[in-house]
Design a protein around this motif. Structure first.
Motif, PDB file in Angstrom:
ATOM      1  N   LEU A  13       0.844  -1.187   0.000  1.00 39.17           N
ATOM      2  CA  LEU A  13       0.000   0.000   0.000  1.00 39.17           C
ATOM      3  C   LEU A  13       0.881   1.239   0.000  1.00 39.17           C
ATOM      4  N   THR A  14       0.330   2.357  -0.519  1.00 38.71           N
ATOM      5  CA  THR A  14       1.058   3.621  -0.562  1.00 38.71           C
ATOM      6  C   THR A  14       0.198   4.705   0.040  1.00 38.71           C
ATOM      7  N   THR A  15       0.869   5.809   0.479  1.00 32.70           N
ATOM      8  CA  THR A  15       0.136   6.952   1.034  1.00 32.70           C
ATOM      9  C   THR A  15      -0.494   7.738  -0.103  1.00 32.70           C
ATOM     10  N   PRO A  16      -1.656   8.385   0.136  1.00 27.82           N
ATOM     11  CA  PRO A  16      -2.339   9.077  -0.955  1.00 27.82           C
ATOM     12  C   PRO A  16      -1.650  10.358  -1.407  1.00 27.82           C
ATOM     13  N   ILE A  17      -0.806  11.007  -0.571  1.00 26.43           N
ATOM     14  CA  ILE A  17      -0.231  12.311  -0.941  1.00 26.43           C
ATOM     15  C   ILE A  17       1.116  12.120  -1.643  1.00 26.43           C
ATOM     16  N   ALA A  18       2.109  11.581  -0.932  1.00 30.44           N
ATOM     17  CA  ALA A  18       3.450  11.427  -1.505  1.00 30.44           C
ATOM     18  C   ALA A  18       3.651  10.079  -2.158  1.00 30.44           C
ATOM     19  N   GLU A  19       2.652   9.215  -2.052  1.00 29.69           N
ATOM     20  CA  GLU A  19       2.717   7.889  -2.648  1.00 29.69           C
ATOM     21  C   GLU A  19       3.948   7.131  -2.175  1.00 29.69           C
ATOM     22  N   ARG A  20       4.186   7.150  -0.867  1.00 26.69           N
ATOM     23  CA  ARG A  20       5.271   6.385  -0.278  1.00 26.69           C
ATOM     24  C   ARG A  20       4.747   5.028   0.180  1.00 26.69           C
ATOM     25  N   MET A  21       5.650   4.062   0.153  1.00 21.35           N
ATOM     26  CA  MET A  21       5.286   2.713   0.521  1.00 21.35           C
ATOM     27  C   MET A  21       5.038   2.633   2.023  1.00 21.35           C
ATOM     28  N   ILE A  22       4.022   1.861   2.410  1.00 20.36           N
ATOM     29  CA  ILE A  22       3.731   1.616   3.816  1.00 20.36           C
ATOM     30  C   ILE A  22       4.367   0.285   4.197  1.00 20.36           C
ATOM     31  N   PHE A  23       5.236   0.349   5.253  1.00 24.00           N
ATOM     32  CA  PHE A  23       5.951  -0.837   5.717  1.00 24.00           C
ATOM     33  C   PHE A  23       5.364  -1.296   7.033  1.00 24.00           C
ATOM     34  N   ARG A  24       5.345  -2.618   7.202  1.00 16.77           N
ATOM     35  CA  ARG A  24       4.862  -3.217   8.439  1.00 16.77           C
ATOM     36  C   ARG A  24       6.068  -3.691   9.247  1.00 16.77           C
ATOM     37  N   ILE A  25       6.055  -3.359  10.552  1.00 14.62           N
ATOM     38  CA  ILE A  25       7.152  -3.723  11.440  1.00 14.62           C
ATOM     39  C   ILE A  25       6.611  -4.717  12.458  1.00 14.62           C
ATOM     40  N   ASP A  26       7.198  -5.945  12.479  1.00 17.69           N
ATOM     41  CA  ASP A  26       6.800  -7.002  13.402  1.00 17.69           C
ATOM     42  C   ASP A  26       7.984  -7.321  14.303  1.00 17.69           C
ATOM     43  N   ASP A  27       7.676  -7.837  15.511  1.00 18.24           N
ATOM     44  CA  ASP A  27       8.758  -8.272  16.386  1.00 18.24           C
ATOM     45  C   ASP A  27       9.217  -9.660  15.990  1.00 18.24           C
ATOM     46  N   ILE A  28      10.165 -10.222  16.747  1.00 17.42           N
ATOM     47  CA  ILE A  28      10.753 -11.495  16.379  1.00 17.42           C
ATOM     48  C   ILE A  28       9.750 -12.635  16.439  1.00 17.42           C
ATOM     49  N   GLN A  29       8.665 -12.442  17.223  1.00 16.53           N
ATOM     50  CA  GLN A  29       7.630 -13.455  17.343  1.00 16.53           C
ATOM     51  C   GLN A  29       6.528 -13.292  16.287  1.00 16.53           C
ATOM     52  N   GLY A  30       6.708 -12.327  15.406  1.00 12.83           N
ATOM     53  CA  GLY A  30       5.744 -12.118  14.329  1.00 12.83           C
ATOM     54  C   GLY A  30       4.561 -11.264  14.706  1.00 12.83           C
ATOM     55  N   ARG A  31       4.568 -10.631  15.878  1.00 13.10           N
ATOM     56  CA  ARG A  31       3.448  -9.779  16.273  1.00 13.10           C
ATOM     57  C   ARG A  31       3.627  -8.391  15.664  1.00 13.10           C
ATOM     58  N   PRO A  32       2.592  -7.795  15.094  1.00 18.37           N
ATOM     59  CA  PRO A  32       2.733  -6.464  14.477  1.00 18.37           C
ATOM     60  C   PRO A  32       2.941  -5.390  15.532  1.00 18.37           C
ATOM     61  N   ARG A  33       3.872  -4.479  15.236  1.00 15.53           N
ATOM     62  CA  ARG A  33       4.170  -3.384  16.154  1.00 15.53           C
ATOM     63  C   ARG A  33       3.815  -2.027  15.581  1.00 15.53           C
ATOM     64  N   ALA A  34       3.945  -1.841  14.279  1.00 15.63           N
ATOM     65  CA  ALA A  34       3.659  -0.526  13.711  1.00 15.63           C
ATOM     66  C   ALA A  34       3.548  -0.661  12.199  1.00 15.63           C
ATOM     67  N   ARG A  35       2.938   0.369  11.621  1.00 15.65           N
ATOM     68  CA  ARG A  35       2.908   0.535  10.164  1.00 15.65           C
ATOM     69  C   ARG A  35       3.366   1.956   9.867  1.00 15.65           C
ATOM     70  N   ILE A  36       4.453   2.090   9.080  1.00 18.35           N
ATOM     71  CA  ILE A  36       5.076   3.395   8.860  1.00 18.35           C
ATOM     72  C   ILE A  36       5.294   3.573   7.367  1.00 18.35           C
TER      73      ILE A  36
END
Length: 257
Positions: A13-36
């Motif tokens: 997915l990308t942001t609507p203004i600058a069209e930057r990629m959205i990255f998902r950050i998970d911990d070592i156990q695979g649990r989601p921590r953030a989307r940036i």
């Protein structure tokens, strides 16, 4: 990409203004921590650690001024859309993920009272009774002879009859004086082989005109008889040929024999 116990991967997915990629950050156990949103994975991880450090620092320092803290947190929340940390979905409890909640049995539908609804069960209600058989029509009356009194047979002064005369309660027969006297004395004999021709009141002038054209018939030898219609209604049959030629309904007196 995995760094320092965190995995960074693009979501597509990308942001609507600058069209930057959205990255998902998970911990070592695979649990989601953030989307940036960032240009690449390393930048997304750096932004994550920067905001994580600010959060840890703010939680460790004393809070002498709650209002200032609230303003600072509000200022930290106002970040550019291109580097915004997107909200994460609420985590699903482990029990709900592994063991789905048991389904509650559906309560049985209450039975409706047939007396209240006015409807019968199609599978239990008795079949409707067949319609009664139509009664056969009564047999037709068969008569071979009627006397003059029963028929109310009488002579008619035919000179005053017109083709425009309305229908009355009699039927008329044109014959000779000799036959008229015999019928008035002995009654009328009916037979399908030798039926009598009857007509309505308005048809008498037509049949008289045919006899007047006959050289063998004289006016003194012509007689017109009438008989009560209701006494012979069920003993006559339509004569379509005579009806078409005379323009007035004509019948055969057969007695149904």
């Amino acid at each position: 990409m995995v760094r320092n116990g965190y995995r960074v991967r693009p979501t597509g997915l990308t942001t609507p203004i600058a069209e930057r990629m959205i990255f998902r950050i998970d911990d070592i156990q695979g649990r989601p921590r953030a989307r940036i949103a960032a240009k690449d994975g390393p930048q997304a991880l750096a932004l994550f650690w920067r905001r994580r450090g600010r959060q840890i620092l703010a939680e460790s320092l004393p809070d002498p001024d709650p209002v200032a803290t609230l303003r600072r947190n509000f200022a930290m929340a106002r970040i550019l859309p291109d580097t915004a940390e997107l909200p994460l979905p609420e985590p699903v409890p482990a029990r709900a993920a592994t063991h789905p909640a048991p389904r509650r049995p559906r309560a049985p539908r209450p039975l409706r009272d047939e007396a209240e609804t006015g409807q019968n069960d199609l599978f239990t209600s008795p079949l409707p009774a067949p319609p009664p058989k139509a009664e056969p029509p009564p047999p037709r009356r068969q008569v071979t002879h009627l006397d003059a009194e029963t028929l109310q047979l009488a002579r008619v002064h035919y000179r005053g009859l017109q083709a425009s005369d309305p229908t009355d309660s009699y039927l008329y027969h044109i014959t000779t004086n000799e036959n008229a006297e015999a019928m008035l004395r002995d009654g009328v004999t009916m037979s399908r082989r030798h039926p009598l021709l009857l007509t309505e009141r308005g048809g008498v002038p037509y049949w008289l005109s045919l006899l007047a054209d006959d050289d063998d018939a004289s006016e003194a030898d012509i007689a017109v008889l009438r008989m009560k219609r209701f006494m012979i209604d069920d003993l006559v049959e339509d004569d379509p040929d005579s009806t078409r030629s005379s323009g007035s309904p004509s019948y055969f007196l057969t007695g149904n024999t």
